[in-house]
Each structure stands twice: as structure tokens, then as C-alpha cells.
Design a protein around this motif. Structure first.
Motif, PDB file in Angstrom:
ATOM      1  N   GLN A  91      41.373  36.917  24.246  1.00 23.05           N
ATOM      2  CA  GLN A  91      42.719  37.206  24.744  1.00 23.05           C
ATOM      3  C   GLN A  91      43.789  36.511  23.910  1.00 23.05           C
ATOM      4  OE1 GLN A  91      42.208  35.810  28.737  1.00 23.05           O
ATOM      5  NE2 GLN A  91      41.475  37.775  29.520  1.00 23.05           N
ATOM      6  N   TYR A  92      43.530  35.269  23.536  1.00 26.44           N
ATOM      7  CA  TYR A  92      44.510  34.511  22.741  1.00 26.44           C
ATOM      8  C   TYR A  92      44.727  35.170  21.381  1.00 26.44           C
ATOM      9  CZ  TYR A  92      47.035  30.534  20.832  1.00 26.44           C
ATOM     10  OH  TYR A  92      48.011  29.732  20.271  1.00 26.44           O
ATOM     11  N   ARG A  93      43.643  35.569  20.734  1.00 29.22           N
ATOM     12  CA  ARG A  93      43.763  36.218  19.432  1.00 29.22           C
ATOM     13  C   ARG A  93      44.545  37.530  19.554  1.00 29.22           C
ATOM     14  NH1 ARG A  93      40.443  34.109  15.453  1.00 29.22           N
ATOM     15  NH2 ARG A  93      39.005  32.478  16.152  1.00 29.22           N
ATOM     16  N   LEU A  94      44.261  38.286  20.605  1.00 28.78           N
ATOM     17  CA  LEU A  94      44.994  39.533  20.824  1.00 28.78           C
ATOM     18  C   LEU A  94      46.461  39.244  21.145  1.00 28.78           C
ATOM     19  CD1 LEU A  94      42.341  41.475  22.949  1.00 28.78           C
ATOM     20  CD2 LEU A  94      43.049  42.014  20.604  1.00 28.78           C
ATOM     21  N   LYS A  95      46.704  38.147  21.828  1.00 29.58           N
ATOM     22  CA  LYS A  95      48.083  37.765  22.174  1.00 29.58           C
ATOM     23  C   LYS A  95      48.885  37.406  20.926  1.00 29.58           C
ATOM     24  CE  LYS A  95      48.768  35.311  25.980  1.00 29.58           C
ATOM     25  NZ  LYS A  95      49.746  35.993  26.869  1.00 29.58           N
ATOM     26  N   THR A  96      48.281  36.660  20.004  1.00 27.41           N
ATOM     27  CA  THR A  96      48.993  36.286  18.787  1.00 27.41           C
ATOM     28  C   THR A  96      49.372  37.513  17.954  1.00 27.41           C
ATOM     29  OG1 THR A  96      46.968  35.982  17.470  1.00 27.41           O
ATOM     30  CG2 THR A  96      47.815  34.056  18.659  1.00 27.41           C
ATOM     31  N   LEU A  97      48.600  38.579  18.110  1.00 30.14           N
ATOM     32  CA  LEU A  97      48.872  39.807  17.366  1.00 30.14           C
ATOM     33  C   LEU A  97      49.771  40.767  18.133  1.00 30.14           C
ATOM     34  CD1 LEU A  97      45.266  40.438  15.988  1.00 30.14           C
ATOM     35  CD2 LEU A  97      47.222  39.503  14.741  1.00 30.14           C
ATOM     36  N   GLY A  98      50.147  40.393  19.366  1.00 28.51           N
ATOM     37  CA  GLY A  98      51.064  41.213  20.145  1.00 28.51           C
ATOM     38  C   GLY A  98      50.413  42.279  20.994  1.00 28.51           C
ATOM     39  N   TYR A  99      49.090  42.231  21.158  1.00 27.47           N
ATOM     40  CA  TYR A  99      48.393  43.249  21.949  1.00 27.47           C
ATOM     41  C   TYR A  99      48.234  42.859  23.419  1.00 27.47           C
ATOM     42  CZ  TYR A  99      47.014  45.577  17.601  1.00 27.47           C
ATOM     43  OH  TYR A  99      47.025  46.227  16.391  1.00 27.47           O
ATOM     44  N   PHE A 100      48.162  41.581  23.700  1.00 25.23           N
ATOM     45  CA  PHE A 100      47.881  41.104  25.056  1.00 25.23           C
ATOM     46  C   PHE A 100      49.051  40.252  25.530  1.00 25.23           C
ATOM     47  CE2 PHE A 100      45.802  38.152  28.095  1.00 25.23           C
ATOM     48  CZ  PHE A 100      45.180  39.074  28.929  1.00 25.23           C
ATOM     49  N   SER A 101      49.547  40.500  26.750  1.00 25.04           N
ATOM     50  CA  SER A 101      50.747  39.799  27.211  1.00 25.04           C
ATOM     51  C   SER A 101      50.552  39.016  28.506  1.00 25.04           C
ATOM     52  CB  SER A 101      51.892  40.808  27.411  1.00 25.04           C
ATOM     53  OG  SER A 101      51.519  41.809  28.349  1.00 25.04           O
ATOM     54  N   ASP A 102      49.367  39.098  29.100  1.00 27.70           N
ATOM     55  CA  ASP A 102      49.138  38.376  30.353  1.00 27.70           C
ATOM     56  C   ASP A 102      48.719  36.929  30.089  1.00 27.70           C
ATOM     57  OD1 ASP A 102      49.665  40.782  31.499  1.00 27.70           O
ATOM     58  OD2 ASP A 102      47.847  40.872  32.715  1.00 27.70           O
ATOM     59  N   ASP A 103      48.601  36.150  31.159  1.00 32.93           N
ATOM     60  CA  ASP A 103      48.071  34.798  31.047  1.00 32.93           C
ATOM     61  C   ASP A 103      46.598  34.863  30.649  1.00 32.93           C
ATOM     62  OD1 ASP A 103      50.530  34.103  32.003  1.00 32.93           O
ATOM     63  OD2 ASP A 103      49.833  33.483  33.981  1.00 32.93           O
ATOM     64  N   LEU A 104      46.122  33.824  29.988  1.00 36.82           N
ATOM     65  CA  LEU A 104      44.719  33.776  29.597  1.00 36.82           C
ATOM     66  C   LEU A 104      43.837  33.400  30.777  1.00 36.82           C
ATOM     67  CD1 LEU A 104      44.876  31.950  26.150  1.00 36.82           C
ATOM     68  CD2 LEU A 104      45.386  34.331  26.698  1.00 36.82           C
ATOM     69  N   THR A 105      42.692  34.037  30.867  1.00 40.96           N
ATOM     70  CA  THR A 105      41.716  33.739  31.919  1.00 40.96           C
ATOM     71  C   THR A 105      40.327  33.790  31.298  1.00 40.96           C
ATOM     72  OG1 THR A 105      41.259  36.022  32.594  1.00 40.96           O
ATOM     73  CG2 THR A 105      43.209  34.971  33.559  1.00 40.96           C
ATOM     74  N   ASP A 106      39.317  33.528  32.108  1.00 42.00           N
ATOM     75  CA  ASP A 106      37.940  33.640  31.612  1.00 42.00           C
ATOM     76  C   ASP A 106      37.294  34.948  32.069  1.00 42.00           C
ATOM     77  OD1 ASP A 106      37.568  33.192  34.294  1.00 42.00           O
ATOM     78  OD2 ASP A 106      36.125  31.554  34.052  1.00 42.00           O
ATOM     79  N   PHE A 164      43.802  47.432  19.691  1.00 39.92           N
ATOM     80  CA  PHE A 164      43.514  46.706  18.454  1.00 39.92           C
ATOM     81  C   PHE A 164      42.461  47.452  17.639  1.00 39.92           C
ATOM     82  CE2 PHE A 164      40.526  43.884  16.291  1.00 39.92           C
ATOM     83  CZ  PHE A 164      41.370  43.280  15.364  1.00 39.92           C
ATOM     84  N   GLN A 165      41.408  47.905  18.288  1.00 41.06           N
ATOM     85  CA  GLN A 165      40.345  48.608  17.583  1.00 41.06           C
ATOM     86  C   GLN A 165      40.860  49.885  16.928  1.00 41.06           C
ATOM     87  OE1 GLN A 165      37.660  48.820  20.975  1.00 41.06           O
ATOM     88  NE2 GLN A 165      36.263  47.327  20.052  1.00 41.06           N
ATOM     89  N   LYS A 166      41.678  50.648  17.645  1.00 41.96           N
ATOM     90  CA  LYS A 166      42.240  51.880  17.080  1.00 41.96           C
ATOM     91  C   LYS A 166      43.090  51.578  15.860  1.00 41.96           C
ATOM     92  CE  LYS A 166      42.399  54.607  21.355  1.00 41.96           C
ATOM     93  NZ  LYS A 166      43.306  55.236  22.373  1.00 41.96           N
ATOM     94  N   GLY A 198      32.229  43.419  20.037  1.00 47.73           N
ATOM     95  CA  GLY A 198      30.945  43.154  19.409  1.00 47.73           C
ATOM     96  C   GLY A 198      31.141  42.497  18.053  1.00 47.73           C
ATOM     97  N   GLU A 199      30.093  42.477  17.250  1.00 46.84           N
ATOM     98  CA  GLU A 199      30.126  41.770  15.969  1.00 46.84           C
ATOM     99  C   GLU A 199      31.213  42.291  15.036  1.00 46.84           C
ATOM    100  OE1 GLU A 199      27.166  40.689  12.179  1.00 46.84           O
ATOM    101  OE2 GLU A 199      26.408  41.822  13.907  1.00 46.84           O
ATOM    102  N   LYS A 200      31.329  43.618  14.874  1.00 44.79           N
ATOM    103  CA  LYS A 200      32.320  44.178  13.965  1.00 44.79           C
ATOM    104  C   LYS A 200      33.741  43.884  14.437  1.00 44.79           C
ATOM    105  CE  LYS A 200      29.539  47.952  12.049  1.00 44.79           C
ATOM    106  NZ  LYS A 200      29.426  49.434  11.866  1.00 44.79           N
ATOM    107  N   THR A 201      33.966  43.988  15.742  1.00 48.45           N
ATOM    108  CA  THR A 201      35.297  43.723  16.274  1.00 48.45           C
ATOM    109  C   THR A 201      35.665  42.256  16.102  1.00 48.45           C
ATOM    110  OG1 THR A 201      35.234  45.544  17.864  1.00 48.45           O
ATOM    111  CG2 THR A 201      36.713  43.715  18.360  1.00 48.45           C
ATOM    112  N   TRP A 202      34.736  41.358  16.410  1.00 44.33           N
ATOM    113  CA  TRP A 202      35.003  39.923  16.244  1.00 44.33           C
ATOM    114  C   TRP A 202      35.276  39.595  14.777  1.00 44.33           C
ATOM    115  CZ3 TRP A 202      36.569  36.406  19.421  1.00 44.33           C
ATOM    116  CH2 TRP A 202      36.187  36.413  20.771  1.00 44.33           C
ATOM    117  N   THR A 203      34.518  40.189  13.869  1.00 44.40           N
ATOM    118  CA  THR A 203      34.708  39.924  12.440  1.00 44.40           C
ATOM    119  C   THR A 203      36.103  40.311  11.992  1.00 44.40           C
ATOM    120  OG1 THR A 203      32.343  40.221  11.952  1.00 44.40           O
ATOM    121  CG2 THR A 203      33.880  40.463  10.119  1.00 44.40           C
TER     122      THR A 203
END
Length: 218
Positions: free
Chosen positions: A48-63, A76-78, A89-94
Motif C-alpha cells: 500500500q505504501y509503495r502504491l501510495k508514493t506513486l499516487g495509486y492508493f489514498s487510504d490509510d495503511l493497514t495490514d 498500477f498493473q495496467k 506476485g513476483e512480476k508485480t513486486w519486481t
């Protein structure tokens, strides 16, 4: 977009990142888990944090990997030519790790920016962050932000202890811009202050531009 509106948007984002972020100070050594809707665990707030830094995620972080995380990850994937299956998965994380940072890494980047260039023009602070990231991408340097910053004798501020200072909001803004690909140096790997530089070697590098008191070079 109006410059004032953009600056306001970045400030709001930083408030979310700094105030509402779930602590995630340790860069995990083990590969992150495959995550999908309904997943729980320590890797979820990192995603979530990584997506937030890129502007994709705007909610509070949770587990918890909920529908907002799913929607953000799919976008992000698109945008990055990945299968938009909503599974980290592996490709997305990479790919995600190539273009984003963890909370700990952003803190490191902001700290080195503040320590090395506080008092410099804002563009110069972004430029210092960009140099760090350019080194991460270069085969001549360590391949992590931590490795680049802590490389022996790489940064004066690390050697003299200024790296331990708490960065201000401007340093975080500059770090965020650098992470999002803003590079005023156009690929520089070095910078120095010509008024204080004592190394003869640094003068041998090809100089590309000067911002504030820093000369940038490749």
C-alpha cells in the motif's frame, strides 16, 4: 495542473504518508509474499505504501488487502504493462520495487537530501535525491538506496553525522519527486560544491549543470 494546486496535492499526500503510515522501518530481507484480496500481514502495508508514493492508493495503511488495495494495484498493473489480475506476485513486486520505495527507503532518501542540501534551492534538493536513485540504477554502485547512501566515503553528511538529523517536510517532498522520476540533473551520478571540494578526482568528471552551490556531473 496549476503549480499551487500541485504543491498542495503533494503536501496532502505527504501528510498521509507521515501521519497515517503504519510503521514499516525495516526493509525486509525475505521476498514479499504473494498478496491478493483478503490477504493479511506485514507485506500488505508495504504494498500500500509503495502504491501510495506513486499516487495509486489514498487510504490509510493497514495490514488487510481490501477492495481499495485491489483497485489501486490493478491500475498500477495496467499502467506498467503487467497482467491486471489484482495479485501482487513476483512480476508485480519486481516492477513495483523498480519504480517505488518502501517507507524506510523514503525516510533514508529524505534524510540524505536534508543532510546534504538543506538550504539549497528546492530543485537542487530534488537533484540530490535523483543522484542517489541514479546510482542505484548504475552498475557502478550498490543496487539499493541504503547501500548507495552508506557506501564508504560516498557522502560527507554520512561521515560527519548530519545524516542522523531529522528531515523537514521539504526534504520529503523532494524525495517524493525524485522517486516519481523527476531528475533535474538528467542522469548525474555525482555532485560537489566547487568552493569546498578537495578531491582532485571529482573535478575530472564531466560537469553537466550547476544548481545552487552544487555542480552535478557524470
Amino acid at each position: 495542473m496549476n503549480v499551487k494546486v500541485l504543491q498542495h496535492s503533494m503536501t496532502v499526500l505527504l501528510v498521509f504518508l507521515l501521519v497515517f503510515a503504519v510503521p514499516f522501518e525495516a526493509v525486509q530481507a525475505a521476498p514479499p509474499a504473494t498478496l491478493k484480496l483478503g490477504s493479511k500481514g506485514a507485506d500488505v502495508p508495504d504494498l500500500q505504501y509503495r502504491l501510495k508514493t506513486l499516487g495509486y492508493f489514498s487510504d490509510d495503511l493497514t495490514d488487510y488487502f481490501g477492495t481499495k488495495t485491489l483497485e489501486s494495484l490493478t491500475r498500477f498493473q495496467k499502467d506498467h504493462g503487467l497482467e491486471a489480475d489484482g495479485v501482487a506476485g513476483e512480476k508485480t513486486w519486481t516492477e513495483l520495487k523498480k519504480v517505488s520505495v518502501s517507507q524506510a527507503e523514503l525516510n533514508m532518501l529524505a534524510r540524505i537530501i536534508y543532510a546534504e542540501s538543506r538550504g539549497e534551492p528546492y530543485e537542487g534538493q530534488v537533484a540530490v535525491g535523483a543522484v542517489v536513485l541514479n546510482r542505484v540504477e548504475s552498475s557502478s554502485f550498490p543496487d539499493t538506496i541504503k547501500g548507495v547512501i552508506e557506501q564508504p566515503r560516498a557522502f560527507t553528511a554520512v561521515d560527519d553525522g548530519q545524516y542522523k538529523l531529522k528531515p523537514n517536510e521539504t526534504a520529503y517532498q523532494a524525495a517524493m519527486e525524485a522517486v516519481r522520476g523527476i531528475d533535474p540533473t538528467n542522469g548525474a551520478l555525482y555532485y560537489f560544491n566547487p568552493e569546498t571540494a578537495t578531491s582532485k578526482w571529482i573535478w575530472s568528471r564531466k560537469q553537466t549543470l550547476k544548481i545552487g552551490r552544487h555542480v552535478f556531473a557524470v
